[in-house]
Scaffold this motif. Sequence first.
Motif, PDB file in Angstrom:
ATOM      1  N   TYR A  27       0.841  -1.187   0.000  1.00  0.00           N
ATOM      2  CA  TYR A  27       0.000   0.000   0.000  1.00  0.00           C
ATOM      3  C   TYR A  27       0.880   1.242   0.000  1.00  0.00           C
ATOM      4  O   TYR A  27       1.951   1.268   0.586  1.00  0.00           O
ATOM      5  N   GLU A  28       0.430   2.269  -0.686  1.00  0.00           N
ATOM      6  CA  GLU A  28       1.154   3.533  -0.668  1.00  0.00           C
ATOM      7  C   GLU A  28       0.871   4.247   0.649  1.00  0.00           C
ATOM      8  O   GLU A  28      -0.244   4.267   1.135  1.00  0.00           O
ATOM      9  N   TYR A  29       1.872   4.813   1.221  1.00  0.00           N
ATOM     10  CA  TYR A  29       1.642   5.597   2.430  1.00  0.00           C
ATOM     11  C   TYR A  29       2.674   6.708   2.487  1.00  0.00           C
ATOM     12  O   TYR A  29       3.687   6.681   1.785  1.00  0.00           O
ATOM     13  N   ALA A  30       2.411   7.687   3.307  1.00  0.00           N
ATOM     14  CA  ALA A  30       3.346   8.810   3.437  1.00  0.00           C
ATOM     15  C   ALA A  30       4.668   8.312   3.997  1.00  0.00           C
ATOM     16  O   ALA A  30       4.704   7.408   4.828  1.00  0.00           O
ATOM     17  N   GLU A  31       5.769   8.892   3.528  1.00  0.00           N
ATOM     18  CA  GLU A  31       7.082   8.368   3.886  1.00  0.00           C
ATOM     19  C   GLU A  31       7.369   8.494   5.382  1.00  0.00           C
ATOM     20  O   GLU A  31       7.857   7.578   6.000  1.00  0.00           O
TER      21      GLU A  31
ATOM     22  N   ILE B 117       4.921  -1.593   6.033  1.00  0.00           N
ATOM     23  CA  ILE B 117       5.163  -2.766   5.190  1.00  0.00           C
ATOM     24  C   ILE B 117       6.338  -2.546   4.239  1.00  0.00           C
ATOM     25  O   ILE B 117       7.108  -3.457   3.954  1.00  0.00           O
ATOM     26  N   LYS B 118       6.542  -1.319   3.767  1.00  0.00           N
ATOM     27  CA  LYS B 118       7.623  -1.060   2.819  1.00  0.00           C
ATOM     28  C   LYS B 118       8.989  -1.185   3.485  1.00  0.00           C
ATOM     29  O   LYS B 118       9.950  -1.637   2.869  1.00  0.00           O
TER      30      LYS B 118
END
Lengths: 213, 179
Positions: free
Chosen positions: A203-207, B63-64
């Motif tokens: 999922y994309e999320y703020a860094e 998760i990243k």
Amino acid sequence: MAKERPPKGLKGWAQGRSLWILQFCTGCGAVELPPVMTSRYDMERFGITPMATPRQADLLLITGYLTVKTLKRVIRSYEQMGEPKYVIGFGSCTVNGGMYWDSYNTIKRLDLYLPVDLYIAGCMPRPEAIIEAFNRLIEGIKQGKFNGWIRYKENLRWYKRNQAMIMDIRKWSIDKKLAEEVWREVQEERRKIFEQATVPHVYEYAERISEVG
Amino acid sequence: MELEKEQAVVNLVKEAFEDAEADVQRARRVRIKIAPNRVFPLVAFLKANGFNHFVTITAVDWIKDGEIELIYHLWSYTRKVHVMVKTRIPRDGGKMPTLKPLFNQAETYERDVHEFFGVYFEGNEKLDRDFILEDWDGPPPMRKDFDTRRFAAEFYGQEDIESDLLKLKIQPYKGKLMQ
């Protein structure tokens, strides 16, 4: 053996005029019951009154969403209730999941797991709607229209299979032998669904969380 | 000076723990970042300095980065400051020492985080008992790679709501709205 039929006529009239509700309140619909119970709407004029134990109750109200954990207790209570017994589903949560439609632990359709006689639409239904439902239930019982417990007994295997898909029914069913059998039957299907639940997906999320606040 | 009591907590922590990153987020709120193995001494230190209400443990799945962030919330009735102790552990096979010797209620919060995020707390004896999710055979449901929507559809037999609307021929209203 003659096929079981719901009571009607004089017997149905008497049955419909003294419905005792099992006090098993789940979800937010329970909040709508105190006004129905107290002097403004006063459900006791129809002979409807709350009861503490399942063995003395006729009517089970599912007042809102049901998590799997609660459903186990509900099924156990329902199976303990004496016949004839009726189930009313409150609000959109019991119809199609309502606002919990994509939740991992609430059921979406109540009539897969319990025989529902009447649904009340709304999120949540107002006391007027609940009184209307009670009136229809009383009228229907008088005519012998509602036969939920008979459907449950006749299609017990179908209901048990649906229940076994989402929970370990062996601990929560009165018929242990059937529960054991159905439970073994659905294991493969359950395992497959649980296995597919994890997807390699990012999922994309703020860094940094500080940017979000 | 504004934020005096918050700054006092930051200074206190920085003096005792050189490896801790502490800053004031806003009034009554301080956050501290620290390595996982230093959480226990830090919380013990905070407890000795007036932070005697252990509020809860929360977790975030990054998760990243392949990490899970654990956040321990503490409140001090004397200082009127809320402290968040943040630490990151690896997502797969990460372990944390339990805080039960300091606060008994940590045992319950750790069981909660264990069920929903799959974090293992060393020394917590009740960790493997069912807590909220009974008979759950799947992956921890609050992790970001858990496909909640698909799981709900398959597990509970949820029909596709969009196709249901098409079947019922419900169309968005396109006419003029009455003034």
